[in-house]
Design an enzyme around this catalytic site. Structure first.
Site, PDB file in Angstrom:
ATOM      1  N   GLY A 191       0.923  -1.146  -0.065  1.00  0.00           N
ATOM      2  CA  GLY A 191       0.014   0.187   0.035  1.00  0.00           C
ATOM      3  C   GLY A 191       0.921   1.262   0.104  1.00  0.00           C
ATOM      4  CB  ALA A 277       2.941  -1.236   6.011  1.00  0.00           C
ATOM      5  CG  ASP A 320      -6.666   8.851  10.012  1.00  0.00           C
ATOM      6  OD1 ASP A 320      -6.906   9.375   9.038  1.00  0.00           O
ATOM      7  OD2 ASP A 320      -5.237   8.288  10.262  1.00  0.00           O
ATOM      8  CG  HIS A 452       6.891  25.865 -23.305  1.00  0.00           C
ATOM      9  ND1 HIS A 452       6.849  24.609 -23.477  1.00  0.00           N
ATOM     10  CD2 HIS A 452       8.160  26.313 -23.901  1.00  0.00           C
ATOM     11  CE1 HIS A 452       7.802  24.076 -24.057  1.00  0.00           C
ATOM     12  NE2 HIS A 452       8.558  25.148 -24.581  1.00  0.00           N
TER      13      HIS A 452
HETATM   14  P1  FAD Z   1      -3.856  11.330  14.271  1.00  0.00           P
HETATM   15  O1  FAD Z   1      -2.681  12.150  13.429  1.00  0.00           O
HETATM   16  O2  FAD Z   1      -3.538   9.826  14.596  1.00  0.00           O
HETATM   17  O3  FAD Z   1      -3.933  12.320  15.664  1.00  0.00           O
HETATM   18  C1  FAD Z   1      -4.913  11.796  16.584  1.00  0.00           C
HETATM   19  C2  FAD Z   1      -4.266  12.418  17.877  1.00  0.00           C
HETATM   20  O4  FAD Z   1      -5.273  12.334  18.769  1.00  0.00           O
HETATM   21  C3  FAD Z   1      -2.972  11.734  18.278  1.00  0.00           C
HETATM   22  O5  FAD Z   1      -2.106  12.924  18.679  1.00  0.00           O
HETATM   23  C4  FAD Z   1      -3.310  11.045  19.442  1.00  0.00           C
HETATM   24  O6  FAD Z   1      -2.530  10.713  20.433  1.00  0.00           O
HETATM   25  C5  FAD Z   1      -4.618  11.925  19.929  1.00  0.00           C
HETATM   26  N1  FAD Z   1      -5.519  11.094  20.866  1.00  0.00           N
HETATM   27  C6  FAD Z   1      -6.124   9.742  20.779  1.00  0.00           C
HETATM   28  N2  FAD Z   1      -6.984   9.509  21.693  1.00  0.00           N
HETATM   29  C7  FAD Z   1      -6.682  10.629  22.589  1.00  0.00           C
HETATM   30  C8  FAD Z   1      -7.471  10.842  23.794  1.00  0.00           C
HETATM   31  N3  FAD Z   1      -8.208   9.931  24.368  1.00  0.00           N
HETATM   32  N4  FAD Z   1      -7.074  11.858  24.618  1.00  0.00           N
HETATM   33  C9  FAD Z   1      -6.101  12.806  23.935  1.00  0.00           C
HETATM   34  N5  FAD Z   1      -5.476  12.617  22.936  1.00  0.00           N
HETATM   35  C10 FAD Z   1      -5.809  11.696  22.086  1.00  0.00           C
HETATM   36  N6  FAD Z   1      -1.269  11.318   5.092  1.00  0.00           N
HETATM   37  C11 FAD Z   1      -1.329  12.273   4.032  1.00  0.00           C
HETATM   38  O7  FAD Z   1      -2.512  12.884   3.742  1.00  0.00           O
HETATM   39  N7  FAD Z   1      -0.227  12.510   3.109  1.00  0.00           N
HETATM   40  C12 FAD Z   1       0.884  11.738   3.667  1.00  0.00           C
HETATM   41  O8  FAD Z   1       1.697  12.121   3.246  1.00  0.00           O
HETATM   42  C13 FAD Z   1       0.758  10.668   4.641  1.00  0.00           C
HETATM   43  N8  FAD Z   1       1.875   9.848   4.975  1.00  0.00           N
HETATM   44  C14 FAD Z   1       1.827   9.041   6.159  1.00  0.00           C
HETATM   45  C15 FAD Z   1       2.831   8.167   6.364  1.00  0.00           C
HETATM   46  C16 FAD Z   1       2.831   7.413   7.390  1.00  0.00           C
HETATM   47  C17 FAD Z   1       3.809   6.573   7.858  1.00  0.00           C
HETATM   48  C18 FAD Z   1       1.568   7.300   8.256  1.00  0.00           C
HETATM   49  C19 FAD Z   1       1.440   6.340   9.268  1.00  0.00           C
HETATM   50  C20 FAD Z   1       0.438   8.149   7.876  1.00  0.00           C
HETATM   51  C21 FAD Z   1       0.396   8.916   6.786  1.00  0.00           C
HETATM   52  N9  FAD Z   1      -0.664   9.711   6.241  1.00  0.00           N
HETATM   53  C22 FAD Z   1      -0.410  10.373   5.266  1.00  0.00           C
HETATM   54  C23 FAD Z   1      -1.804   9.579   7.161  1.00  0.00           C
HETATM   55  C24 FAD Z   1      -2.019  10.673   8.117  1.00  0.00           C
HETATM   56  O9  FAD Z   1      -1.022  10.659   9.165  1.00  0.00           O
HETATM   57  C25 FAD Z   1      -3.392  10.435   8.904  1.00  0.00           C
HETATM   58  O10 FAD Z   1      -4.408  10.479   7.903  1.00  0.00           O
HETATM   59  C26 FAD Z   1      -3.506  11.625   9.800  1.00  0.00           C
HETATM   60  O11 FAD Z   1      -2.559  11.707  10.696  1.00  0.00           O
HETATM   61  C27 FAD Z   1      -4.846  11.712  10.703  1.00  0.00           C
HETATM   62  O12 FAD Z   1      -5.163  12.812  11.388  1.00  0.00           O
HETATM   63  P2  FAD Z   1      -5.931  12.361  12.501  1.00  0.00           P
HETATM   64  O13 FAD Z   1      -5.727  13.847  13.311  1.00  0.00           O
HETATM   65  O14 FAD Z   1      -7.252  12.010  12.232  1.00  0.00           O
HETATM   66  O15 FAD Z   1      -5.252  11.603  13.396  1.00  0.00           O
HETATM   67  P1  NAD Z   2      -2.808   0.588   2.668  1.00  0.00           P
HETATM   68  O1  NAD Z   2      -4.346   0.229   2.909  1.00  0.00           O
HETATM   69  O2  NAD Z   2      -2.716   1.695   1.788  1.00  0.00           O
HETATM   70  O3  NAD Z   2      -2.197  -0.595   2.157  1.00  0.00           O
HETATM   71  C1  NAD Z   2      -2.361  -1.917   2.873  1.00  0.00           C
HETATM   72  C2  NAD Z   2      -1.900  -2.791   1.758  1.00  0.00           C
HETATM   73  O4  NAD Z   2      -1.718  -4.056   2.674  1.00  0.00           O
HETATM   74  C3  NAD Z   2      -3.135  -3.340   0.752  1.00  0.00           C
HETATM   75  O5  NAD Z   2      -2.405  -3.273  -0.420  1.00  0.00           O
HETATM   76  C4  NAD Z   2      -3.525  -4.551   1.181  1.00  0.00           C
HETATM   77  O6  NAD Z   2      -3.895  -5.451   0.181  1.00  0.00           O
HETATM   78  C5  NAD Z   2      -2.211  -5.236   1.852  1.00  0.00           C
HETATM   79  N1  NAD Z   2      -2.640  -6.321   2.848  1.00  0.00           N
HETATM   80  C6  NAD Z   2      -3.517  -6.242   3.888  1.00  0.00           C
HETATM   81  N2  NAD Z   2      -3.414  -7.211   4.630  1.00  0.00           N
HETATM   82  C7  NAD Z   2      -2.260  -7.937   4.048  1.00  0.00           C
HETATM   83  C8  NAD Z   2      -1.709  -9.198   4.557  1.00  0.00           C
HETATM   84  N3  NAD Z   2      -2.165  -9.859   5.505  1.00  0.00           N
HETATM   85  N4  NAD Z   2      -0.610  -9.609   4.000  1.00  0.00           N
HETATM   86  C9  NAD Z   2      -0.101  -8.915   2.650  1.00  0.00           C
HETATM   87  N5  NAD Z   2      -0.605  -7.882   2.256  1.00  0.00           N
HETATM   88  C10 NAD Z   2      -1.791  -7.259   3.086  1.00  0.00           C
HETATM   89  O7  NAD Z   2      -2.386   0.865   4.014  1.00  0.00           O
HETATM   90  P2  NAD Z   2      -1.010   1.467   4.738  1.00  0.00           P
HETATM   91  O8  NAD Z   2      -0.182   1.459   3.574  1.00  0.00           O
HETATM   92  O9  NAD Z   2      -0.635   0.749   5.813  1.00  0.00           O
HETATM   93  O10 NAD Z   2      -1.482   3.102   5.156  1.00  0.00           O
HETATM   94  C11 NAD Z   2      -2.377   3.172   5.952  1.00  0.00           C
HETATM   95  C12 NAD Z   2      -3.088   4.386   5.760  1.00  0.00           C
HETATM   96  O11 NAD Z   2      -2.162   5.596   5.713  1.00  0.00           O
HETATM   97  C13 NAD Z   2      -3.492   4.614   4.395  1.00  0.00           C
HETATM   98  O12 NAD Z   2      -4.858   4.672   4.655  1.00  0.00           O
HETATM   99  C14 NAD Z   2      -3.223   5.807   3.761  1.00  0.00           C
HETATM  100  O13 NAD Z   2      -4.238   6.501   3.400  1.00  0.00           O
HETATM  101  C15 NAD Z   2      -2.217   6.528   4.687  1.00  0.00           C
HETATM  102  N6  NAD Z   2      -1.248   7.114   4.247  1.00  0.00           N
HETATM  103  C16 NAD Z   2      -1.105   7.842   3.331  1.00  0.00           C
HETATM  104  C17 NAD Z   2       0.003   8.367   2.848  1.00  0.00           C
HETATM  105  C18 NAD Z   2       0.049   9.385   1.505  1.00  0.00           C
HETATM  106  O14 NAD Z   2      -0.996  10.028   1.435  1.00  0.00           O
HETATM  107  N7  NAD Z   2       1.117   9.645   0.760  1.00  0.00           N
HETATM  108  C19 NAD Z   2       1.409   7.954   2.963  1.00  0.00           C
HETATM  109  C20 NAD Z   2       1.540   6.646   4.219  1.00  0.00           C
HETATM  110  C21 NAD Z   2       0.227   6.470   4.714  1.00  0.00           C
END
Ligand code: FAD
Ligand code: NAD
Length: 476
Positions: A191, A277, A320, A452
Site C-alpha cells: 500500500g 504495513a 482517521d 512553457h
Molecule cells: P492522528 O494524526 O492519529 O492524531 C490523533 C491524535 O489524537 C494523536 O495525537 C493521538 O495521540 C491523540 N489522541 C487519541 N486519543 C486521545 C485521547 N483520548 N486523549 C487525548 N489525545 C488523544 N496522510 C497524508 O495525507 N499524506 C501523507 O503523506 C501521509 N503519510 C503518512 C505516512 C505514514 C508513515 C503514516 C503512518 C501516515 C501517513 N498519512 C499521510 C496519514 C495521516 O498521518 C493521517 O491521515 C492523519 O494523521 C490523520 O489525522 P488525525 O488527526 O485524524 O489522527
Molecule cells: P494501505 O491500505 O494503503 O495498504 C495496505 C496494503 O496491505 C494493501 O495493499 C492490502 O492489500 C495489503 N494487505 C492487507 N493485509 C495483508 C496481509 N495480511 N498480507 C499482505 N498484504 C496485506 O495501508 P498502509 O499502507 O498501511 O497505510 C495506512 C494508511 O495511511 C492509508 O490509509 C493511507 O491513506 C495512509 N497513508 C497515506 C500516505 C499518503 O497519502 N502519501 C502515506 C502513508 C500512509
C-alpha cells in the site's frame, strides 16, 4: 484556567488542531487535548502525521531520493561526484529537526489563535463533558457548552501472525527510525506506506521485497497508472510479490523468516527487518465513557453523518477515526468544516474530490474517478494520455518517465478524473483538484494557458489528447 469552553477538541493531529484553530478564529472559546507522546516521553501536538507519518516519511523520502539521483542521474548531467556515502545518523537528525520544528509550530499556532492547549488524555462523558487527565495524573472535568469534537486518529493494524516486536518486526514508525540500512528488508503490504518506506530503504541500499496479499497492484488506482508504477518499481529493484498470503514469521538470531503462500505454493523468505504495513485502524481506546450515546461501527470507526455529527447531540468526530480515506488533508477539512458549522458558518466537505498522492519516485497523484470506475458506472468515457517523455521540462529534469491522464465524459465533456505518474505528480494534481471542484470540462482545461516549459503542460496536453487535439505528440 476555566473548566468551561464553547468547544473541546480531543486529539491534536491534522483533524483536531485545525478544528481548534478554526474554532478560535471563529471567536469560540476552545480547548484542545492531545495525548501524543514521542519516544523520549515528551508530549507533542501534530498527531501521527507530524510525529510519525507524513512529515518524517517525506523528510526521508527526500533525502534518499537525493542520494539515489546523485548515484544514478548526475552522470547524465555531466556531474561526477566521486564516491558517495550516506550518513544515516545525520539523515535521521535532519528528519527529527523538521518534526520538532513543525510540532513546535502547532503549539505556537494554537496559542496565537487563543486555543487552550492541554496535554494529556481526554475522555468523553455524557452531556458534553470531558474528563481531562493531565500529564501529572491530576483529573478535571471540563464542560463544552456547544460541542465536543473527537479527533482521536488511528493506529497501525497488527497481524496476529506477525506481532510487532519493535526490533525485527516493526510498524511504520519503527521503519522511520532505523539507525542502519537493513541489508534485506521485508515489507508486508504494497500500500502507500509499504511503497513509500520500501522506496526509502531501497534507495539507501536495502534489498527490499514487498509481500502483498492482493493479486492486484495498487487496486484503488487507475489500472494504467498502477501498471506503469509496478513496471517502474520493478526496474528500480523493488521486488513486489503479489498474491502472497502471509501465515507466520519466526525471529531467529538477527533475522526473521516469513512463511507465506502464493500461486506457486508454500514459500518462505528471510529478512533482517520486517515492516508490517497492512493498513491502519481507528483508535478510540479510553475515549468514550459509558452512556455518551456515541456509536461505533463494526470496523471500529465512530459513526458520523455527512457533516461529521455522531449519534450524540453536540458531539462530532473527524479524521482517521471516522469513515473515508485516512489522509491528513481529509482530516483537516473535516475539522475545519465542523468548526465553521459550530460558528453558524457554511461548512461543507466534497468527499468526491479528495486527492491521493504517493510520494515515491515516480510520484503518483490522482483525483476523481479512474477509467475503470467511470466505465463500471455506465459512463461513456474519453481519455487523453500525455507521456512525460514528450515534455521538454521533464526531459530537462531527467524525469521523462510516466504520464498525465485525463478521464472525461464523452457526452458532457466534464472532467471525471485525472491520474498522474511522474515527477512532481503530487503538486501537479492540485490543478486537477480545482478542475473537478469547479466542475470543469475538458475544454476548460484545454483553453487554460499553461506556462512553457513546465510539467503542468502534460495535464493540458492530456486534456487536448482526450479530443485527439494534442499538439506536442501524435494523436492516436
Ligand atoms: P492522528 O494524526 O492519529 O492524531 C490523533 C491524535 O489524537 C494523536 O495525537 C493521538 O495521540 C491523540 N489522541 C487519541 N486519543 C486521545 C485521547 N483520548 N486523549 C487525548 N489525545 C488523544 N496522510 C497524508 O495525507 N499524506 C501523507 O503523506 C501521509 N503519510 C503518512 C505516512 C505514514 C508513515 C503514516 C503512518 C501516515 C501517513 N498519512 C499521510 C496519514 C495521516 O498521518 C493521517 O491521515 C492523519 O494523521 C490523520 O489525522 P488525525 O488527526 O485524524 O489522527
Ligand atoms: P494501505 O491500505 O494503503 O495498504 C495496505 C496494503 O496491505 C494493501 O495493499 C492490502 O492489500 C495489503 N494487505 C492487507 N493485509 C495483508 C496481509 N495480511 N498480507 C499482505 N498484504 C496485506 O495501508 P498502509 O499502507 O498501511 O497505510 C495506512 C494508511 O495511511 C492509508 O490509509 C493511507 O491513506 C495512509 N497513508 C497515506 C500516505 C499518503 O497519502 N502519501 C502515506 C502513508 C500512509
Amino acid at each position: 484556567m476555566s473548566d468551561t469552553f464553547d468547544v473541546i477538541v480531543i486529539g491534536g493531529g491534522p483533524a483536531g488542531y485545525p478544528a481548534a484553530i478554526r474554532a478560535g478564529q471563529n471567536k469560540l472559546s476552545v480547548a484542545c487535548i492531545d495525548g501524543w507522546k514521542n519516544r523520549d516521553g515528551g508530549y507533542a501536538f501534530g498527531g501521527t502525521c507530524l510525529n510519525a507519518g507524513c512529515i518524517p516519511s517525506k523528510a526521508l523520502l527526500e533525502s534518499s531520493e537525493l542520494f539515489h539521483r546523485a548515484q544514478h542521474e548526475f552522470k547524465a548531467h555531466g556531474i561526477s561526484t566521486g564516491s558517495l556515502a550516506v550518513d544515516i545518523a545525520a539523515m535521521q537528525k535532519r528528519k527529527a529537526g523538521i518534526v520538532k520544528g513543525m510540532t513546535g509550530g502547532i503549539s505556537q499556532l494554537l496559542k496565537s489563535n487563543g486555543v487552550t492547549a492541554l496535554q494529556g488524555r481526554g475522555k468523553l462523558l455524557p452531556g458534553r463533558q470531558v474528563e481531562y487527565t493531565a500529564a501529572d495524573g491530576s483529573v478535571r472535568t471540563l464542560t463544552a457548552t456547544k460541542a465536543v469534537i473527537l479527533a482521536s486518529g488511528s493506529i497501525p493494524t497488527e497481524l496476529k501472525s506477525l506481532p510487532f516486536d519493535g526490533t525485527h518486526i516493526v510498524d511504520s514508525w519503527g521503519a522511520l527510525d532505523f539507525e542502519t540500512v537493513p541489508a534485506r528488508l521485508g515489507v508486508i503490504g504494497a500500500g502507500v506506506i509499504g511503497l513509500e518506506l520500501g522506496s526509502v530503504w531501497a534507495r539507501l541500499g536495502a534489498k527490499v521485497t514487498v509481500l502483498e496479499a492482493s493479486d492486484s497492484f495498487l487496486a484503488m488506482a487507475d489500472r494504467q497508472l498502477a501498471n506503469e508504477a509496478l513496471k517502474q518499481f520493478t526496474k528500480q529493484g523493488l521486488e513486489v510479490r503479489l498474491g502472497a498470503k502471509v501465515s507466520a514469521a519466526k525471529v531467529k538470531g538477527k533475522s526473521v523468516t516469513v512463511s507465506y503462500s502464493d500461486a506457486k505454493g508454500e514459500q518462505s523468505a528471510e529478512f533482517d527487518r520486517l515492516v508490517v504495513a497492512v493498513g491502519r485502524r481507528p483508535y478510540t481506546e479510553g475515549l468514550l465513557a459509558e452512556g455518551t450515546g456515541v456509536t461505533i461501527d463494526a470496523r471500529g470507526f465512530i459513526d458520523v453523518d455527512g457533516h461529521c455529527k455522531t449519534a450524540a447531540e453536540g458531539v462530532y468526530a473527524v479524521g482517521d477515526c471516522v469513515r473515508g480515506p485516512m489522509l491528513a488533508h481529509k482530516a483537516k477539512e473535516e475539522g475545519v468544516m465542523v468548526a465553521d458549522q459550530l460558528a453558524g458558518l457554511y461548512g461543507h466537505m466534497n468527499y468526491d474530490v479528495i486527492p491521493s498522492v504517493i510520494y515515491t519516485a515516480p510520484e503518483m497523484g490522482w483525483v476523481g474517478k479512474t477509467e475503470e470506475q467511470a466505465k463500471a458506472e455506465g459512463i461513456t468515457v474519453k481519455t487523453g494520455v500525455f507521456p512525460f517523455v514528450a515534455s521538454g521540462r521533464a526531459r530537462a529534469m531527467e524525469a521523462s518517465g510516466g504520464f498525465a491522464k485525463v478521464v472525461a465524459c464523452a457526452q458532457t465533456d466534464r472532467v471525471l478524473g485525472v491520474h498522474i505518474i511522474g515527477a512532481m505528480a503530487g503538486e501537479l494534481i492540485a490543478e486537477a483538484v480545482l478542475a473537478l471542484e469547479y466542475g470543469a470540462s475538458c475544454e476548460d482545461l484545454q483553453r487554460t494557458i499553461h506556462a512553457h516549459p513546465t510539467l503542468s503542460e502534460a495535464v493540458h496536453e492530456a486534456a487536448l489528447a482526450a479530443d485527439k487535439r494534442a499538439i506536442d505528440m501524435l494523436n492516436r
